[in-house]
Design an enzyme around this catalytic site. Structure first.
Site, PDB file in Angstrom:
ATOM      1  N   SER A   1       6.535   0.764  -1.592  1.00 14.29           N
ATOM      2  CA  SER A   1       6.454  -0.544  -2.244  1.00 14.29           C
ATOM      3  C   SER A   1       6.856  -0.429  -3.704  1.00 14.29           C
ATOM      4  O   SER A   1       6.712   0.628  -4.319  1.00 14.29           O
ATOM      5  CB  SER A   1       5.028  -1.078  -2.121  1.00 14.29           C
ATOM      6  OG  SER A   1       4.755  -2.067  -3.077  1.00 14.29           O
ATOM      7  N   GLY A   2       7.322  -1.538  -4.273  1.00 15.02           N
ATOM      8  CA  GLY A   2       7.707  -1.571  -5.687  1.00 15.02           C
ATOM      9  C   GLY A   2       6.589  -1.984  -6.621  1.00 15.02           C
ATOM     10  O   GLY A   2       6.831  -2.250  -7.804  1.00 15.02           O
ATOM     11  N   ASN A  49      -9.786  10.091   1.449  1.00 19.16           N
ATOM     12  CA  ASN A  49      -8.923   8.942   1.722  1.00 19.16           C
ATOM     13  C   ASN A  49      -7.752   9.017   0.767  1.00 19.16           C
ATOM     14  O   ASN A  49      -7.938   8.983  -0.452  1.00 19.16           O
ATOM     15  CB  ASN A  49      -9.696   7.642   1.501  1.00 19.16           C
ATOM     16  CG  ASN A  49      -8.804   6.409   1.520  1.00 19.16           C
ATOM     17  OD1 ASN A  49      -7.766   6.403   2.164  1.00 19.16           O
ATOM     18  ND2 ASN A  49      -9.213   5.372   0.800  1.00 19.16           N
ATOM     19  N   GLY A  50      -6.524   9.112   1.302  1.00 21.14           N
ATOM     20  CA  GLY A  50      -5.354   9.136   0.429  1.00 21.14           C
ATOM     21  C   GLY A  50      -4.325  10.151   0.870  1.00 21.14           C
ATOM     22  O   GLY A  50      -4.340  10.643   2.002  1.00 21.14           O
ATOM     23  N   ASP A  78      -2.997  18.070   3.967  1.00 22.03           N
ATOM     24  CA  ASP A  78      -3.261  18.087   2.531  1.00 22.03           C
ATOM     25  C   ASP A  78      -4.757  18.119   2.243  1.00 22.03           C
ATOM     26  O   ASP A  78      -5.187  18.529   1.160  1.00 22.03           O
ATOM     27  CB  ASP A  78      -2.596  16.899   1.830  1.00 22.03           C
ATOM     28  CG  ASP A  78      -2.945  15.548   2.434  1.00 22.03           C
ATOM     29  OD1 ASP A  78      -3.487  15.511   3.549  1.00 22.03           O
ATOM     30  OD2 ASP A  78      -2.668  14.514   1.803  1.00 22.03           O
ATOM     31  N   ARG A 136     -10.082   7.864  10.425  1.00 17.78           N
ATOM     32  CA  ARG A 136      -8.793   8.510  10.210  1.00 17.78           C
ATOM     33  C   ARG A 136      -7.603   7.659  10.635  1.00 17.78           C
ATOM     34  O   ARG A 136      -7.559   7.142  11.753  1.00 17.78           O
ATOM     35  CB  ARG A 136      -8.737   9.843  10.974  1.00 17.78           C
ATOM     36  CG  ARG A 136      -7.494  10.659  10.648  1.00 17.78           C
ATOM     37  CD  ARG A 136      -7.464  11.953  11.431  1.00 17.78           C
ATOM     38  NE  ARG A 136      -6.345  12.796  10.991  1.00 17.78           N
ATOM     39  CZ  ARG A 136      -5.863  13.828  11.676  1.00 17.78           C
ATOM     40  NH1 ARG A 136      -6.405  14.155  12.836  1.00 17.78           N
ATOM     41  NH2 ARG A 136      -4.855  14.533  11.200  1.00 17.78           N
ATOM     42  N   LEU A 137      -6.654   7.523   9.710  1.00 17.08           N
ATOM     43  CA  LEU A 137      -5.314   7.030  10.015  1.00 17.08           C
ATOM     44  C   LEU A 137      -4.396   8.227   9.832  1.00 17.08           C
ATOM     45  O   LEU A 137      -4.130   8.658   8.707  1.00 17.08           O
ATOM     46  CB  LEU A 137      -4.913   5.893   9.074  1.00 17.08           C
ATOM     47  CG  LEU A 137      -3.502   5.315   9.251  1.00 17.08           C
ATOM     48  CD1 LEU A 137      -3.327   4.723  10.646  1.00 17.08           C
ATOM     49  CD2 LEU A 137      -3.206   4.266   8.183  1.00 17.08           C
ATOM     50  N   CYS A 191      -7.106   6.699   4.922  1.00 14.22           N
ATOM     51  CA  CYS A 191      -8.281   6.599   5.778  1.00 14.22           C
ATOM     52  C   CYS A 191      -9.329   5.713   5.131  1.00 14.22           C
ATOM     53  O   CYS A 191      -9.060   4.997   4.166  1.00 14.22           O
ATOM     54  CB  CYS A 191      -8.868   7.989   6.026  1.00 14.22           C
ATOM     55  SG  CYS A 191      -7.648   9.199   6.618  1.00 14.22           S
TER      56      CYS A 191
END
Length: 634
Positions: free
Chosen positions: A365-366, A76-77, A101, A50-51, A2
């Site tokens: 992602s790496g 956010n996270g 969460d 918010r996402l 977010c």
């Protein structure tokens, strides 16, 4: 995933700015397009975009309050071990109103205070207001994956995920000239400084607590690196490989949690291929995404990505781009950038994120593996200087030749000459100064010459040297590559790589998760000796060896090509008017009053000459800054 912003007022003058809260969250709509929320009390305003990723119902909406109404959080996270933490809280009698969460995070703080941070596995920036204490607690994750800017004056404290949200509070936009000087060398601004005086980046692994008008900042995590312990690691190399596989497998499994479609970036390199191989164990049909470059076949690695996709039967999508596709998004990237940031590979990340977001909301992602395990060419160069033999001495002896031969990234021979010159110069420097040389595009002298003389005098040499000394404090003359990697984690990873991925993914409302940066993997990586990571023939040694059994053999038989955005071609064609008639024109430079017109002319002459060397990176840095200046400052 977010965007957050907020304000804590110390007095009536500060309370006046709480009215800017909605404008602040509106500015970061792309970080959270699904919804927004606000909480306002007498002296505090908390905002959230918010996402929706975990618990997409209204139960996960923010700002979120506890059942008593005493505590309020904006977050956010993601907390990847939230289910485990929730079960422990439930066993102690706690009840929950949502599946999010966020609620677990809030209750952990209520029950355990600041110490709960060490139990979190995830990436985050959050703020919790305690109405009874009239206190505000703000924290950032261990590695700095999620950004958090802060500002304080006599009237108020402000925080936000992005600078554009800070500016909505009408903070003073006074240039930090030392930051600009740093930027002209690195093409990004190292934290905790920002482009503005007064605005800081909360350091990764730090928290901040406001109570009774006082602001206390403290570190709650630092990478546990001890040079002596790395040399005496109790595990042999085979055991180290098995432990890395175990930790990475757990890390990837944790990051598969989502209530929305999830996928993975797949570049064709070792790092992203490792992530895909491990993630494929935990889903029937993993979505994977690659970029191909039609006009730049030298950099196109989709052949290797396809091999991994076929091996693990992923639902694979290749976005095949032309240079025109790349060019068409330049101004999208420039428009979104609210602090000067000139890593040109951000353009490819932007497009990959945009196309990926059409199919999924979360991507693995790496990122991080190169900084942890010595994956860059500069690491091999530094290693060879420290373990120099006759070949390295020969390159040094031929320094006068490298100085006169043509150098350019745009031809194999020119690029090799460029590398030899850079290497030979590095051999003559101390470990600290060689690191700085390898990290920068422009040396200190040339960067200072760009400024008008009266501006150059204002840039404090002492302040710059103090910042540089802090960045290089962990590199010693008797050290090894682990010190270089530790410094990369503080400088390059935080301020370049993670900034790039966060900005470009959030510009497209995509969450990116980085399994290599699980703190358990990071702690383990910095317990390993140099010899496990790099030797004279192999970079990122333990990663290549530990996962060899999972990957196609062809991945080990190819050179690594980092993608080069074709800036030089654009500067000489499509973008030439932007350089000659607009952002770098004599008239614009003169009116702006920051840079020497004659020095900018010299750069333009070099750019359009037959021997441009690496000038395009410097020009891009200037264009990004000038565009930013014109949009946000002029």
């Amino acid at each position: 995933m977010c965007g957050i912003s907020g304000i804590y007022a110390f007095n009536d003058a500060g309370r006046h700015f709480i009215g800017n809260l909605k404008a602040s969250t509106d500015a970061i709509e792309k970080r959270g397009p699904d919804s927004q929320g606000h909480f306002v009390s007498s002296c505090v305003g908390l905002g959230h975009r918010r996402l929706s990723i975990i618990d997409t119902t209204e139960g996960g909406a923010q700002p979120m309050h506890d059942e008593t109404g005493r505590y309020t959080i904006v977050f956010n996270g993601e907390i990847f071990n939230y289910r485990e933490l929730k079960a422990k809280l439930a066993a102690k009698g706690h009840t929950f109103q949502s599946q999010s969460d966020t609620e677990v995070l809030l209750k952990m703080y209520i029950t355990e205070g600041k110490s709960f941070l060490k139990k979190l596995n995830g990436f985050f920036a959050f703020a919790i207001y305690d109405k009874q204490d009239d206190s505000l607690f703000v924290a950032r994750d261990r590695m700095g994956i999620k950004p958090l800017l802060v500002y304080k004056d006599a009237d108020k404290f402000i925080f936000a995920s992005e600078m554009k949200a800070m500016m909505a509070f009408n903070i003073p936009k006074k240039l930090d000239l030392t930051s600009l000087y740093n930027y002209l060398q690195l093409n990004y601004i190292p934290g905790p400084a920002s482009i503005f005086k007064g605005v800081k980046k909360l350091r990764p692994g730090y928290y901040l607590h406001i109570r009774n008008g006082k602001v206390m900042t403290k570190a709650w995590y630092k990478i546990p690196y001890d040079k002596k312990k790395t040399k005496n690691n109790p595990l042999n190399y085979d055991q180290q490989q098995k432990e890395l596989v175990r930790l990475m497998d757990q890390s990837v499994e944790r990051r598969m949690i989502a209530d929305v479609p999830l996928g993975a970036f797949l570049s064709g390199g070792i790092d992203s291929s490792v992530i895909v191989a491990l993630a494929s164990k935990y889903t029937n049909k993993l979505n994977t995404f690659s970029i191909g470059y039609k006009d730049e076949p030298f950099f196109d690695e989709t052949k290797y990505a396809n091999l991994v996709a076929e091996k693990y039967k992923t639902n694979h999508t290749v976005f095949s781009l032309t240079n025109n596709d790349l060019y068409d998004h330049i101004f999208d990237v420039l428009e979104y950038t609210d602090e000067p940031f000139a890593d040109s590979s951000a353009l490819a990340v932007y497009i990959l994120s945009k196309r990926t977001r059409e199919k999924v909301t979360v991507a693995l992602s790496g990122d991080g593996a190169d900084e942890l395990f010595a994956g860059y060419n500069k690491h091999m160069g530094d290693y060879r200087v420290r373990h120099a033999g006759w070949k390295e001495e020969a390159v040094l002896a031929l320094s006068p030749l490298w100085d006169v031969l043509p150098k350019s990234r745009n031809s194999a021979m020119g690029n090799r000459v460029r590398q030899f010159q850079r290497f030979s110069k590095g051999m003559m420097l101390s470990n600290k100064e060689r690191y700085w040389q390898l990290a920068t595009f422009t040396n200190e002298k040339d960067a200072r010459k760009l400024f008008k003389k009266q501006i150059a005098r204002v840039i404090g040499k002492k302040l710059f040297q103090k910042r540089k000394k802090k960045i290089l404090e962990n590199i010693h003359q008797d050290g090894d590559i682990n010190e270089v990697l530790y410094t990369d984690m503080q400088l390059v990873l935080q301020n370049d790589m993670l900034t790039k991925v966060d900005l470009m993914s959030m510009a497209n409302s995509l969450e990116v998760r980085t399994p290599f940066l699980d703190y358990k993997v990071v702690n383990f990586a910095f317990s390993l000796p140099e010899s496990s990571k790099i030797d004279g023939g192999m970079k990122k040694k333990i990663v290549q060896d530990a996962f060899r059994h999972l990957l196609p053999e062809e991945l080990y038989k190819r050179p690594k090509h980092g993608f080069e955005v074709p800036l030089l071609k654009w500067f000489r064609n499509e973008l030439k008017p932007l350089i000659t008639d607009d952002l770098l024109s004599d008239q614009f430079i003169e009116a702006q009053g920051l840079f020497e017109v004659e020095e900018i002319r010299k750069l333009k002459t070099k750019l359009f000459s037959s021997n441009p060397e690496d000038i395009h990176a410097r020009i891009w840095g200037l264009i990004v800054f000038q565009y930013w200046w014109k949009k946000w400052m002029a």
